[in-house]
Scaffold this motif. Structure first.
Motif, PDB file in Angstrom:
ATOM      1  N   ARG A 113      63.258  36.205  39.312  1.00 28.21           N
ATOM      2  CA  ARG A 113      62.082  35.721  40.049  1.00 28.21           C
ATOM      3  C   ARG A 113      60.797  36.048  39.297  1.00 28.21           C
ATOM      4  O   ARG A 113      60.558  37.190  38.923  1.00 28.21           O
ATOM      5  N   PRO A 114      59.934  35.035  39.072  1.00 28.90           N
ATOM      6  CA  PRO A 114      58.617  35.315  38.466  1.00 28.90           C
ATOM      7  C   PRO A 114      57.715  36.022  39.471  1.00 28.90           C
ATOM      8  O   PRO A 114      57.936  35.958  40.684  1.00 28.90           O
ATOM      9  N   ARG A 115      56.696  36.701  38.960  1.00 26.60           N
ATOM     10  CA  ARG A 115      55.778  37.422  39.832  1.00 26.60           C
ATOM     11  C   ARG A 115      54.773  36.451  40.434  1.00 26.60           C
ATOM     12  O   ARG A 115      54.178  35.628  39.739  1.00 26.60           O
ATOM     13  N   PHE A 116      54.557  36.591  41.755  1.00 29.52           N
ATOM     14  CA  PHE A 116      53.642  35.696  42.462  1.00 29.52           C
ATOM     15  C   PHE A 116      52.232  35.789  41.891  1.00 29.52           C
ATOM     16  O   PHE A 116      51.522  34.787  41.801  1.00 29.52           O
ATOM     17  N   LYS A 117      51.810  36.999  41.504  1.00 32.07           N
ATOM     18  CA  LYS A 117      50.452  37.157  41.007  1.00 32.07           C
ATOM     19  C   LYS A 117      50.243  36.473  39.664  1.00 32.07           C
ATOM     20  O   LYS A 117      49.099  36.314  39.226  1.00 32.07           O
ATOM     21  N   GLU A 118      51.333  36.046  39.035  1.00 32.93           N
ATOM     22  CA  GLU A 118      51.212  35.312  37.776  1.00 32.93           C
ATOM     23  C   GLU A 118      51.228  33.803  38.027  1.00 32.93           C
ATOM     24  O   GLU A 118      50.255  33.110  37.746  1.00 32.93           O
ATOM     25  N   PHE A 119      52.343  33.286  38.535  1.00 26.25           N
ATOM     26  CA  PHE A 119      52.473  31.831  38.580  1.00 26.25           C
ATOM     27  C   PHE A 119      51.747  31.181  39.755  1.00 26.25           C
ATOM     28  O   PHE A 119      51.380  30.007  39.684  1.00 26.25           O
ATOM     29  N   GLU A 145      26.364  26.766  35.024  1.00 22.86           N
ATOM     30  CA  GLU A 145      26.582  26.462  36.437  1.00 22.86           C
ATOM     31  C   GLU A 145      27.857  27.140  36.931  1.00 22.86           C
ATOM     32  O   GLU A 145      28.670  27.623  36.148  1.00 22.86           O
ATOM     33  N   LEU A 146      28.010  27.149  38.263  1.00 27.79           N
ATOM     34  CA  LEU A 146      29.219  27.659  38.915  1.00 27.79           C
ATOM     35  C   LEU A 146      29.532  29.096  38.495  1.00 27.79           C
ATOM     36  O   LEU A 146      30.684  29.459  38.255  1.00 27.79           O
ATOM     37  N   GLN A 147      28.519  29.941  38.434  1.00 27.53           N
ATOM     38  CA  GLN A 147      28.699  31.299  37.922  1.00 27.53           C
ATOM     39  C   GLN A 147      29.675  32.113  38.782  1.00 27.53           C
ATOM     40  O   GLN A 147      30.580  32.768  38.260  1.00 27.53           O
ATOM     41  N   LEU A 148      29.478  32.091  40.092  1.00 26.02           N
ATOM     42  CA  LEU A 148      30.336  32.884  40.975  1.00 26.02           C
ATOM     43  C   LEU A 148      31.767  32.363  40.967  1.00 26.02           C
ATOM     44  O   LEU A 148      32.726  33.151  40.938  1.00 26.02           O
ATOM     45  N   CYS A 149      31.909  31.068  40.969  1.00 27.23           N
ATOM     46  CA  CYS A 149      33.254  30.467  40.959  1.00 27.23           C
ATOM     47  C   CYS A 149      33.987  30.820  39.665  1.00 27.23           C
ATOM     48  O   CYS A 149      35.159  31.212  39.690  1.00 27.23           O
ATOM     49  N   LYS A 150      33.293  30.720  38.529  1.00 22.33           N
ATOM     50  CA  LYS A 150      33.917  31.044  37.248  1.00 22.33           C
ATOM     51  C   LYS A 150      34.276  32.530  37.167  1.00 22.33           C
ATOM     52  O   LYS A 150      35.321  32.894  36.617  1.00 22.33           O
ATOM     53  N   LEU A 151      33.413  33.378  37.720  1.00 19.82           N
ATOM     54  CA  LEU A 151      33.698  34.814  37.708  1.00 19.82           C
ATOM     55  C   LEU A 151      34.963  35.125  38.501  1.00 19.82           C
ATOM     56  O   LEU A 151      35.808  35.918  38.069  1.00 19.82           O
ATOM     57  N   ALA A 152      35.092  34.495  39.680  1.00 20.39           N
ATOM     58  CA  ALA A 152      36.280  34.728  40.508  1.00 20.39           C
ATOM     59  C   ALA A 152      37.547  34.245  39.806  1.00 20.39           C
ATOM     60  O   ALA A 152      38.574  34.939  39.764  1.00 20.39           O
ATOM     61  N   LEU A 153      37.494  33.048  39.218  1.00 24.56           N
ATOM     62  CA  LEU A 153      38.656  32.509  38.508  1.00 24.56           C
ATOM     63  C   LEU A 153      39.003  33.368  37.294  1.00 24.56           C
ATOM     64  O   LEU A 153      40.182  33.584  36.980  1.00 24.56           O
ATOM     65  N   PHE A 154      37.988  33.870  36.632  1.00 19.77           N
ATOM     66  CA  PHE A 154      38.183  34.743  35.463  1.00 19.77           C
ATOM     67  C   PHE A 154      38.931  36.011  35.853  1.00 19.77           C
ATOM     68  O   PHE A 154      39.906  36.405  35.195  1.00 19.77           O
ATOM     69  N   LEU A 155      38.514  36.665  36.935  1.00 24.73           N
ATOM     70  CA  LEU A 155      39.140  37.912  37.364  1.00 24.73           C
ATOM     71  C   LEU A 155      40.571  37.685  37.829  1.00 24.73           C
ATOM     72  O   LEU A 155      41.492  38.405  37.434  1.00 24.73           O
ATOM     73  N   VAL A 156      40.777  36.698  38.678  1.00 29.24           N
ATOM     74  CA  VAL A 156      42.117  36.421  39.184  1.00 29.24           C
ATOM     75  C   VAL A 156      43.026  35.964  38.042  1.00 29.24           C
ATOM     76  O   VAL A 156      44.206  36.334  37.970  1.00 29.24           O
ATOM     77  N   GLY A 157      42.462  35.165  37.121  1.00 32.87           N
ATOM     78  CA  GLY A 157      43.256  34.672  36.005  1.00 32.87           C
ATOM     79  C   GLY A 157      43.736  35.788  35.098  1.00 32.87           C
ATOM     80  O   GLY A 157      44.912  35.832  34.713  1.00 32.87           O
ATOM     81  N   PHE A 158      42.847  36.715  34.760  1.00 28.14           N
ATOM     82  CA  PHE A 158      43.262  37.807  33.883  1.00 28.14           C
ATOM     83  C   PHE A 158      44.165  38.806  34.609  1.00 28.14           C
ATOM     84  O   PHE A 158      44.886  39.569  33.954  1.00 28.14           O
ATOM     85  N   MET A 159      44.137  38.799  35.930  1.00 26.73           N
ATOM     86  CA  MET A 159      45.091  39.635  36.651  1.00 26.73           C
ATOM     87  C   MET A 159      46.519  39.186  36.343  1.00 26.73           C
ATOM     88  O   MET A 159      47.441  40.006  36.264  1.00 26.73           O
ATOM     89  N   GLY A 160      46.716  37.905  36.138  1.00 23.98           N
ATOM     90  CA  GLY A 160      48.030  37.405  35.757  1.00 23.98           C
ATOM     91  C   GLY A 160      48.437  37.906  34.385  1.00 23.98           C
ATOM     92  O   GLY A 160      49.603  38.258  34.148  1.00 23.98           O
ATOM     93  N   GLN A 161      47.479  37.955  33.439  1.00 24.81           N
ATOM     94  CA  GLN A 161      47.795  38.464  32.100  1.00 24.81           C
ATOM     95  C   GLN A 161      48.112  39.960  32.134  1.00 24.81           C
ATOM     96  O   GLN A 161      49.025  40.425  31.452  1.00 24.81           O
ATOM     97  N   ILE A 162      47.365  40.700  32.935  1.00 25.68           N
ATOM     98  CA  ILE A 162      47.635  42.134  33.078  1.00 25.68           C
ATOM     99  C   ILE A 162      49.013  42.348  33.695  1.00 25.68           C
ATOM    100  O   ILE A 162      49.738  43.277  33.334  1.00 25.68           O
ATOM    101  N   SER A 163      49.396  41.470  34.621  1.00 27.77           N
ATOM    102  CA  SER A 163      50.713  41.559  35.247  1.00 27.77           C
ATOM    103  C   SER A 163      51.822  41.354  34.216  1.00 27.77           C
ATOM    104  O   SER A 163      52.866  42.013  34.274  1.00 27.77           O
ATOM    105  N   ILE A 164      51.602  40.453  33.247  1.00 29.63           N
ATOM    106  CA  ILE A 164      52.598  40.252  32.182  1.00 29.63           C
ATOM    107  C   ILE A 164      52.800  41.534  31.397  1.00 29.63           C
ATOM    108  O   ILE A 164      53.932  41.962  31.130  1.00 29.63           O
ATOM    109  N   ILE A 165      51.695  42.180  31.036  1.00 31.79           N
ATOM    110  CA  ILE A 165      51.787  43.433  30.275  1.00 31.79           C
ATOM    111  C   ILE A 165      52.521  44.489  31.085  1.00 31.79           C
ATOM    112  O   ILE A 165      53.394  45.208  30.575  1.00 31.79           O
TER     113      ILE A 165
END
Length: 555
Positions: free
Chosen positions: A462-468, A488-508
């Motif tokens: 099973r893949p990790r939910f926080k990744e896929f 533009e879209l500073q807050l939206c990009k910041l949120a996507l950036f944090l959640v997105g890199f959480m997936g990379q940290i989960s891989i490690i």
């Protein structure tokens, strides 16, 4: 040779060292994973004694039936806090005649007095167990005569999963004894699991957590044939993935475990740290002498630490790599990512996700190589920085992104909608924090468990939910928006950036769970990446549709 060429040469040399040592370590790990796919099954003597009259069987007869179904170990249990002396080891003579392996688990040893240990040793000599579990005893209080007998008779020590393993680790080191991990169903769960749940539980334990012995519980509340059939189905399912029943001395853990020379670990740590510094620090502030000096000092410090405090040194080194890797990945993706070129294509965010995920996988393999030792593989010690390495890098990433101008946080204006959004984002982080790890008060829902079982049946791992589900789709969206909307879209990009890199940290972190076979971690990561690309494509279509409607509204 000028400064820049010298720095490139040093970086290339460090990269070759990291890749070569990682390949060497992973090859050793794969050889161990593939070559030690045997396990054994234990049943409690108390369960046999309690259930045999209900089934109209003698204790010896029920033991024989269990043996034909694969249960080769009978585990006796004694509680030092509840008995005066020891009960006669019933069924022992029959077990010896049937050539059944005998195990002994002793609990609450911290309550025993000096004479109790002598009585215990007399009892052990009569039982002659080949497998022993000792619980509740401070490592400093292990009696010499008890440890000596275990060492002289080459007894296999048992480490019960999810329990403190300090006593086992110290005793195994002192007497040079092999250790086997034992998985059991907790008493409160006995009789509550369906055959499907029970089968899946034991299968995952053997396949994913280096378990050498599973303790199968027999109850008198359900049909004996049904319980024996479940026991057989566990073995049949495991045999389909290459696992088979083996004698105690051949099971995973008892047949030998890899140990990494201090020189290899220190060199791998030093080369990895030096390469990270080369990538993170601009050439203006870095010289060949400084880079070489830091690398040599890291090697010397690692060697000293491995000789004096080896476990702490390995944990600290793995934590440093785990925390710094997302920063390195972030800088690499800004420098080489296709999404940040002029006129990026629609496929570029997907390619960048794949490249960044491959980098995170490599870092995970490096950390796994650093921790390649039996104390971590059998979880006698574990990587204690999982939660720190999951969230602290996010703070560093925000600071780095702000410093590089990726986000203009000062330009973000807040209204009630954005406050609600930030609150939900913070709630998501806290939820993931409490859900990470084996023990949490936030239990999985029945729907989530059903989805997990379906994914395991379809994908094997099973893949990790926080990744896929979260990380990879968010990172695809961030790549898309960051490459097109600089201001533009500073807050939206910041949120996507944090959640997105959480997936990379989960891989490690997946590979930091060193007790999981590396093949399983690779399959889990690959499944998560494929699922993330599919869900990311759907998410990106929604964003593009919303972008189209937004432009129409603006005129």
């Amino acid at each position: 040779m000028n400064k820049n060429k010298t720095l490139k040469f040093i970086a290339l040399l460090l990269a070759l060292i990291v890749l070569a040592l990682t390949a060497y370590q992973i090859a050793r790990r794969l050889q161990w994973d593939i070559g030690t796919k045997q396990y054994s099954i234990a049943v409690r003597y108390q369960d046999i004694a309690r259930a045999s009259p209900i089934f109209g069987e003698t204790a010896a007869g029920l033991t024989e039936k269990l043996g034909r179904s694969g249960a080769e170990i009978v585990l006796f249990r004694e509680d030092m806090g509840k008995v005066n002396g020891f009960n006669p080891p019933g069924l022992v003579s029959e077990l010896k005649e049937m050539d059944v392996t005998r195990g002994l688990e002793v609990t609450n040893l911290q309550m025993a007095k000096k004479q109790d240990y002598r009585d215990l040793l007399d009892y052990i000599k009569k039982l002659a167990p080949e497998f022993v579990v000792l619980r509740g005893l401070s490592p400093a209080k292990i009696p010499d005569h008890l440890g000596a007998w275990l060492g002289e008779n080459e007894v296999v020590l048992g480490a019960v999963e999810f329990r403190n393993q300090e006593t086992v680790r110290r005793l195994a080191k002192r007497e040079d004894l092999p250790v086997v991990r034992l998985h059991r169903v907790f008493d409160k769960e006995v009789g509550t699991l369906t055959p499907i749940e029970k089968t899946a539980r034991y299968e995952r334990a053997v396949q994913e957590r280096n378990i050498g012995i599973i303790e199968y519980r027999i109850t008198g509340s359900s049909d004996l044939n049904a319980q024996l059939n479940t026991l057989s189905s566990i073995q049949e399912n495991l045999s389909g993935t290459g696992y088979k029943i083996g004698e105690l001395e051949a099971v995973r853990g008892a047949s030998g475990n890899p140990r990494t020379p201090a020189f290899v670990t220190a060199l791998l740590l030093a080369a990895s740290v030096g390469l990270s510094i080369r990538i993170l620090i601009p050439e203006t502030y870095l010289s060949p002498i400084r880079l070489s000096g830091v690398t040599v000092l890291t090697f010397a410090g690692s060697m000293a630490g491995l000789l004096v405090i080896p476990i702490l040194t390995v944990q600290a080194g793995a934590l440093i790599l785990g925390v710094s890797a997302p920063l390195v990945g972030y800088k690499l993706v800004l420098q080489f990512g296709r999404s940040f070129r002029e006129d990026p294509g629609i496929i570029d965010p997907f390619l960048d996700l794949v490249q960044l995920s491959l980098f995170s996988t490599l870092v995970g393999l490096i950390i796994s190589s650093v921790m390649l030792d039996e104390v971590f593989m059998l979880k006698l010690q574990q990587f204690r920085g999982v939660k720190v390495s999951l969230f602290f890098p996010l703070l560093l990433l925000v600071i780095a992104a702000y410093y590089r101008g990726s986000f203009r946080i000062s330009e973000i204006t807040f209204d009630y909608k954005k406050v609600v959004f930030v609150t939900l984002l913070l709630g998501l982080f806290l939820f993931l924090l409490f859900r990470s790890g084996n023990f949490t008060f936030l239990r999985s829902t029945e729907l989530e468990e059903a989805i997990r079982r379906w994914l395991e049946n379809v994908l094997f791992v099973r893949p990790r939910f926080k990744e896929f589900v979260l990380g990879h789709p968010s990172l695809i969206a961030w790549f898309y928006l960051a490459g097109r909307y600089r201001n533009e879209l500073q807050l939206c990009k910041l949120a996507l950036f944090l959640v997105g890199f959480m997936g990379q940290i989960s891989i490690i972190n997946t590979f930091a769970h060193i007790h999981t076979p590396v093949i399983v971690s690779l399959i889990r990561t690959a499944n998560g990446l494929v699922g993330g690309l599919i869900l990311g494509a759907a998410f990106l279509l929604l964003i593009i549709g919303g972008e189209y409607l937004w432009k129409l509204q603006k005129g």
